[in-house]
Design an enzyme around this catalytic site. Structure first.
Site, PDB file in Angstrom:
ATOM      1  N   CYS A 133       0.832  -1.216   0.000  1.00 23.30           N
ATOM      2  CA  CYS A 133       0.000   0.000   0.000  1.00 23.30           C
ATOM      3  C   CYS A 133       0.857   1.254   0.000  1.00 23.30           C
ATOM      4  CB  CYS A 133      -0.874   0.078   1.252  1.00 23.30           C
ATOM      5  SG  CYS A 133      -2.017  -1.267   1.473  1.00 23.30           S
ATOM      6  N   LYS A 303      -1.850 -11.549 -10.221  1.00 23.57           N
ATOM      7  CA  LYS A 303      -0.867 -12.319 -10.986  1.00 23.57           C
ATOM      8  C   LYS A 303      -0.933 -13.788 -10.632  1.00 23.57           C
ATOM      9  CE  LYS A 303       2.762  -9.805 -12.928  1.00 23.57           C
ATOM     10  NZ  LYS A 303       4.125  -9.330 -12.862  1.00 23.57           N
TER      11      LYS A 303
END
Ligand code: ME8
Length: 508
Positions: A133, A303
């Site tokens: 983040c 991913k």
């Protein structure tokens, strides 16, 4: 509208730890639609996008890809982002990189303003930090000790850092939000941010020890510290229009009219950023609009799941306009949604192929067949200013960022025309009352002219092809936005140029 009116719109600047995926394109396409819409109204637009480069995430990605020199990695990746946006014909006026010299100058100038205000102090930071983040975490932000977004335990850090007196702005922020209902949109996000500011917002560390970070802009006057990536990144919105380098441009475009962001970064944009600006004595953006997040076939894009969608792949198959249409029609702007290639295929064939492409094809074929390609007005052609209501509803929808609503108005017009053909049955009329044909065809062609105008910001390639096929590209290019709206503007005796189908059928 006139050139004296300005419109400054931004997207987030993106981390370059990977290539752009469809989520990044979503925000950028939405900004592009707004920019194109405002240019259509002859508003002087500045559309900024770019890359967020002073991030630990990028450093880790560079190492993973075997780069020893981080700047080299950043240059390669920034070029990839820039070329993807230009391949997809994003109409941004500028592309900012936070490793540019002019940005460093702007950040230093900004830091000095905040420092002079007495809002920066040296303190001890002990707590948790999530690199995913690039943000500090409180116990209450974690789920089972992990960052809920990145599923990783944040790093524990204890450092001497510079702090920004964010909490001193609590009351002024709340007052601004309450007095300016348009400031944070949609309203659900406003409520969320309001409650964060009221109950949880604390002072924030805005620097890191240079020994723990390998990137970033040094704190002016203290080389042992680098500036926290978000503090630097937000300032890009100022640098991009000349803060610290080109005063005239800055005065012209600041404050931003809209910062378009995803809902994941609202605290930074709706609390930290306005407080930083208040502290620096600069005006606040007029609006921060946070759109939702979308999943891919119901799953988070990631991913590890292997479901990350590369916009260039989609565009290779469908073209850029179908992607733009799909993203803005399928997912209500401001709400969460889902992206599915199956739905894209359905909408390509249905909304685009059948409803729009076939209508153009049928109308042009009839014009060829019954009038040798010539456009005639017909003696009973309706001279009232039709479609005024459609234009005004469309405009209101775009200004509210209700892109789906604006597209729906266009599709109502298409459905009207398709029904009109089915009901009028020109192939019967051509035999029984041929003198009525010019009027019927004019109604259809003129509606398509309006549709091509309304599609301009959303589907620029399709709109241009429609003008070509209608035989009025040069004629319409001379018109203003206001002139375009007048019913009956299709030039008589234009010759249509029937071309390739707009949306050829594709294999599933
Ligand atoms: O946060 N659905 O950059 P970032 C919709 N560098 N939008 C999505 C999305 C999805 N699934 N995934 C990503 C950063 N986005 C910071 C910003 S600004 C001063 C600094 C979009 O590369 C959405 O706009 O992580 C989100 O806010 C942005 O990508 C995050 O991009």
């Amino acid at each position: 509208m006139s050139q004296s009116e300005k419109f400054y719109i931004t997207t987030p600047i993106y981390y370059v730890n990977d290539r752009p995926h469809i989520g990044h394109l979503y925000t950028t396409i939405a900004a592009d639609v707004l920019a194109r819409f405002q240019r259509l109204r002859r508003v002087d637009v500045f559309f900024l996008t770019g890359t967020d480069e002073n991030s630990q995430k990028n450093v880790e990605a560079a190492a993973k890809h075997g780069y020893k020199n981080i700047q080299e990695y950043l240059d390669v990746m920034a070029a990839t982002w820039q070329s993807t946006f230009s391949d997809l014909q994003m109409s941004n006026n500028a592309f900012i990189r936070t490793t540019e010299k002019r940005h460093r100058v702007a950040v230093e100038k900004f830091w000095a303003l905040v420092k002079d205000r007495g809002d920066i102090y040296l303190g001890e930071y002990e707590g948790m930090y999530c690199t995913g983040c690039e943000g500090f975490k409180l116990e209450g932000d974690l789920v089972d000790g992990l960052c809920p977004l990145h599923k990783k335990a944040p790093d524990k850090i204890k450092e001497k850092n510079y702090f920004f007196r964010l909490s001193a702005y609590r009351d002024r922020l709340l007052e601004h939000i309450d007095n300016h209902p348009e400031f944070i949109q949609p309203i659900t996000r406003r409520n969320e941010v309001r409650s964060y500011i009221e109950k949880f917002m604390e002072d924030v560390s805005i620097s890191r020890d240079v020994s723990s970070l390998r990137c970033g802009i040094p704190v002016p006057g203290d080389d042992s510290q680098v500036i926290y990536v978000w503090f630097d990144a937000l300032i890009n919105y100022l640098t991009g229009v000349g803060f610290g380098s080109d005063e005239a441009t800055f005065v012209r475009y600041w404050p931003a009219d809209v910062h378009l962001v995803g809902k994941d970064i609202i605290k930074f944009h709706c609390a930290l950023w306005p407080a930083m600006l208040m502290s620096a004595g600069l005006s606040l953006p007029k609006q921060i609009f946070a759109h939702g997040f979308f999943t891919i076939d119901g799953e988070k894009m990631s991913k590890s799941l292997g479901n990350v969608i590369d916009p260039l792949e989609v565009v290779k198959k469908y073209g850029q306009d179908p992607l733009r249409f799909f993203l803005l029609k399928e997912i209500t702007f401001g709400e969460d949604g889902d992206f599915s290639l199956k739905r894209l295929q359905d909408r390509y064939q249905g909304d685009l192929g059948n409803e729009l492409g076939n209508l153009v094809h049928r109308t042009l074929s009839m014009t060829e067949k019954y009038q040798a390609g010539q456009v005639l007005k017909g003696k009973n052609t309706n001279e009232q200013n039709l479609l005024k209501d459609e234009w005004s509803r469309y405009e209101q929808a775009v200004l509210k960022l209700d892109f789906g609503g604006a597209l729906e108005i266009i599709w109502e017009m298409l459905r009207w025309s398709n029904k009109y053909i089915d009901e009028k049955k020109p192939w019967v009329i051509a035999k029984e009352q041929p003198d009525l044909i010019p009027e019927i065809l004019f109604n259809l062609l003129e509606r398509l002219r309006h549709v091509a105008w309304l599609l301009k910001p959303f589907m620029p390639e399709t709109s241009a092809k429609m003008f070509e096929q209608l035989g009025i590209a040069d004629h319409e290019a001379q018109k203003t936005y206001e002139q375009a709206q007048i019913w009956g503007g299709f030039p008589e005796n234009a010759t249509i140029v029937k071309g390739e189908p707009l949306f050829p059928r594709l294999e599933e």
